[in-house]
Write a protein that holds these residues in place. Structure first.
Motif, PDB file in Angstrom:
ATOM      1  N   GLN A  28       0.806  -1.219   0.000  1.00 15.70           N
ATOM      2  CA  GLN A  28       0.000   0.000   0.000  1.00 15.70           C
ATOM      3  C   GLN A  28       0.842   1.272   0.000  1.00 15.70           C
ATOM      4  OE1 GLN A  28      -3.658  -0.157  -0.012  1.00 15.70           O
ATOM      5  NE2 GLN A  28      -2.821  -2.100  -0.755  1.00 15.70           N
ATOM      6  N   SER A  29       1.912   1.278   0.773  1.00 15.81           N
ATOM      7  CA  SER A  29       2.727   2.494   0.855  1.00 15.81           C
ATOM      8  C   SER A  29       4.151   2.156   1.285  1.00 15.81           C
ATOM      9  CB  SER A  29       2.114   3.506   1.838  1.00 15.81           C
ATOM     10  OG  SER A  29       2.126   3.000   3.152  1.00 15.81           O
ATOM     11  N   PHE A  46       1.427  -3.162   4.076  1.00 16.79           N
ATOM     12  CA  PHE A  46       0.735  -4.100   3.193  1.00 16.79           C
ATOM     13  C   PHE A  46      -0.713  -4.255   3.632  1.00 16.79           C
ATOM     14  CE2 PHE A  46       5.198  -5.316   3.115  1.00 16.79           C
ATOM     15  CZ  PHE A  46       5.442  -5.536   1.770  1.00 16.79           C
ATOM     16  N   GLN A  47      -1.605  -4.376   2.651  1.00 16.81           N
ATOM     17  CA  GLN A  47      -2.983  -4.778   2.946  1.00 16.81           C
ATOM     18  C   GLN A  47      -2.983  -6.284   3.128  1.00 16.81           C
ATOM     19  OE1 GLN A  47      -6.116  -4.861  -0.178  1.00 16.81           O
ATOM     20  NE2 GLN A  47      -7.143  -3.332   1.097  1.00 16.81           N
ATOM     21  N   ASN A 104      -9.329  -3.475   5.413  1.00 15.67           N
ATOM     22  CA  ASN A 104      -8.697  -2.494   6.293  1.00 15.67           C
ATOM     23  C   ASN A 104      -7.604  -3.079   7.191  1.00 15.67           C
ATOM     24  OD1 ASN A 104     -10.227  -0.439   5.270  1.00 15.67           O
ATOM     25  ND2 ASN A 104     -11.699  -0.389   6.952  1.00 15.67           N
ATOM     26  N   THR A 106      -3.973  -4.354   8.065  1.00 19.36           N
ATOM     27  CA  THR A 106      -2.663  -4.012   7.512  1.00 19.36           C
ATOM     28  C   THR A 106      -1.538  -4.717   8.262  1.00 19.36           C
ATOM     29  OG1 THR A 106      -2.479  -2.048   8.926  1.00 19.36           O
ATOM     30  CG2 THR A 106      -3.414  -1.740   6.719  1.00 19.36           C
ATOM     31  N   THR A 108       2.471  -3.850   8.870  1.00 15.28           N
ATOM     32  CA  THR A 108       3.497  -2.824   8.688  1.00 15.28           C
ATOM     33  C   THR A 108       4.864  -3.414   9.002  1.00 15.28           C
ATOM     34  OG1 THR A 108       1.934  -1.080   9.296  1.00 15.28           O
ATOM     35  CG2 THR A 108       4.269  -0.534   9.384  1.00 15.28           C
ATOM     36  N   GLN A 353       3.016   6.188  -2.492  1.00 14.02           N
ATOM     37  CA  GLN A 353       1.782   5.425  -2.616  1.00 14.02           C
ATOM     38  C   GLN A 353       1.442   5.335  -4.091  1.00 14.02           C
ATOM     39  OE1 GLN A 353      -1.157   7.494  -0.282  1.00 14.02           O
ATOM     40  NE2 GLN A 353      -0.296   6.839   1.672  1.00 14.02           N
ATOM     41  N   ARG A 354       0.458   4.516  -4.422  1.00  7.05           N
ATOM     42  CA  ARG A 354       0.071   4.412  -5.826  1.00  7.05           C
ATOM     43  C   ARG A 354      -0.427   5.773  -6.319  1.00  7.05           C
ATOM     44  NH1 ARG A 354       0.156  -0.930  -7.072  1.00  7.05           N
ATOM     45  NH2 ARG A 354      -0.045  -2.356  -5.295  1.00  7.05           N
TER      46      ARG A 354
END
Length: 377
Positions: A28-29, A46-47, A104, A106, A108, A353-354
């Motif tokens: 995700q970021s 990560f999701q 939702n 995640t 990390t 991020q995307r």
């Protein structure tokens, strides 16, 4: 990612390999922070979820071996066909945040650069008849299997006789390299690159070479603006001079030491050391070789000027068009005469991020007032 910017992730044990597609899809970021004279760090978010037979017991992000602590992570950013290594580091921490809301949850992953491997084991080692440069090279070379290249650039020092003193290490390799550097007014840090899976361990004098300044950070100039936020601070208590008397441990003579000015290239027209009537003054109390005492006193004064004017802010990488490089000069324009001009880049954080790439920064100099009429754009 925006057109012209691509992120590559390698992950694994000693020699990382390209991340599989399923891992990249969950990413995700990314955040990577580099600091002037300290270690660098990274964070991957990560999701996480479970689907299909493979994830009956738990998500493969948690079950798999790729994201385990002490695995190696290499991040490379390519901007307009130019690839730069953003991070070569080690996973040190996991944080799992489950949620009852679909999508939702995640995971990390946090880590530090390769220097964290140098800070794991405390040692008691003697280095008879070796100067500091030789010791630094010897320690750094022991991490070659992780792609660490020795970047020791200090001149050879005195090789101490075993009858005078025997240098001894008490602590981790990282702590000892930092202590050796500080004693000589040097620095030690790890730089990712120059190529993927390589890192350079720099040990030596602070690098403040005169180079062509980077493209200017710009505010209030319409389509040329690349700054999204900026904050400027002037600290009147930062600038410090040094005085005292030092007993040379070789000759046993007591000699005065006094440093009232910085030997760094001037970036401000009105340096605090030259314009303020009230300054902090420190005393040098340690027992040194006289040459080391002067270097240490000069380093204290030089480092204090870094904190006179401190500017923090954020830029859009797409608008800026490149990575803001550490330990180099950069121009600033659009904020007025007192704060426009050249600055030293002390810290950069990359937030990816995307569809978005931001860079947060800290830049510094020794006072107010620009010394130049134009900056590079």
């Amino acid at each position: 990612m925006p057109l012209g910017i691509n992120l590559t992730l390698k992950i694994g044990q000693t020699v990382p390999t390209p991340a599989p597609l399923w891992l990249l899809e969950a990413l995700q970021s990314v955040e990577v922070t580099h600091k002037d004279e300290e270690g660098s760090g990274f964070q991957l978010v990560f999701q996480i979820g479970r689907s299909g037979q493979r994830d009956l017991k738990d998500s493969r992000l948690l079950n798999g071996s790729l994201l385990k602590p002490f695995n190696r992570v290499v991040l490379t950013v390519t901007i307009n066909a130019k690839a730069e290594v953003l991070m070569d580091g080690i996973i040190t921490h996991q944080q799992f945040s489950p949620s009852s809301e679909p999508g939702n949850s995640t995971l990390t992953i946090t880590g530090e650069d390769i220097s964290v491997l140098m800070d794991l084991e405390e040692k008691s080692v003697l280095h008879p008849s070796q100067d500091e440069r030789t010791i630094a090279n010897q320690i750094i070379s022991s991490y070659a299997k992780y792609g660490v290249i020795s970047g020791v650039e200090a001149p050879s020092g005195d090789q101490p006789s075993t009858q005078v003193r025997i240098p001894g290490q008490q602590g981790t390799d990282f702590q000892y390299l930092k202590d050796l550097a500080k004693r000589l007014a040097y620095v030690f840090y790890i730089i990712p690159g120059p190529t993927s899976e390589k890192s350079t361990a720099y040990w030596g004098p602070p690098i403040r070479k005169k180079q062509q300044p980077q493209r200017a950070l710009t505010l209030n100039m319409g389509p040329y603006t690349n700054l999204e936020s900026i904050n400027l601070q002037y600290n009147a208590m930062a600038a410090t001079t040094v005085s005292g008397a030092v007993q040379d441990r070789q000759t046993n003579q007591i000699q005065p030491v006094q440093v009232d000015s910085s030997d760094r290239a001037s970036l401000a027209k009105n340096a605090a050391l030259n314009t303020q009537t009230k300054l902090r003054r420190k005393q040098l109390r340690e027992t040194w070789r006289m040459s080391q005492a002067r270097d240490r006193a000069q380093a204290i004064t030089d480092q204090s000027t870094d904190n006179v004017v401190t500017i923090t802010g954020e830029i859009d990488t797409v608008r800026y068009g490149k990575l803001l490089e550490m330990r180099r000069l950069v121009g600033l324009r659009g904020v007025g005469y007192n704060y426009d001009g050249l600055y030293y880049v002390k810290e950069v954080s990359h937030k990816i991020q995307r569809g978005q790439y931001k860079q947060s920064f800290t830049i510094t100099r020794e006072g107010q007032g620009t010394t130049i009429e134009q900056v590079r754009v």
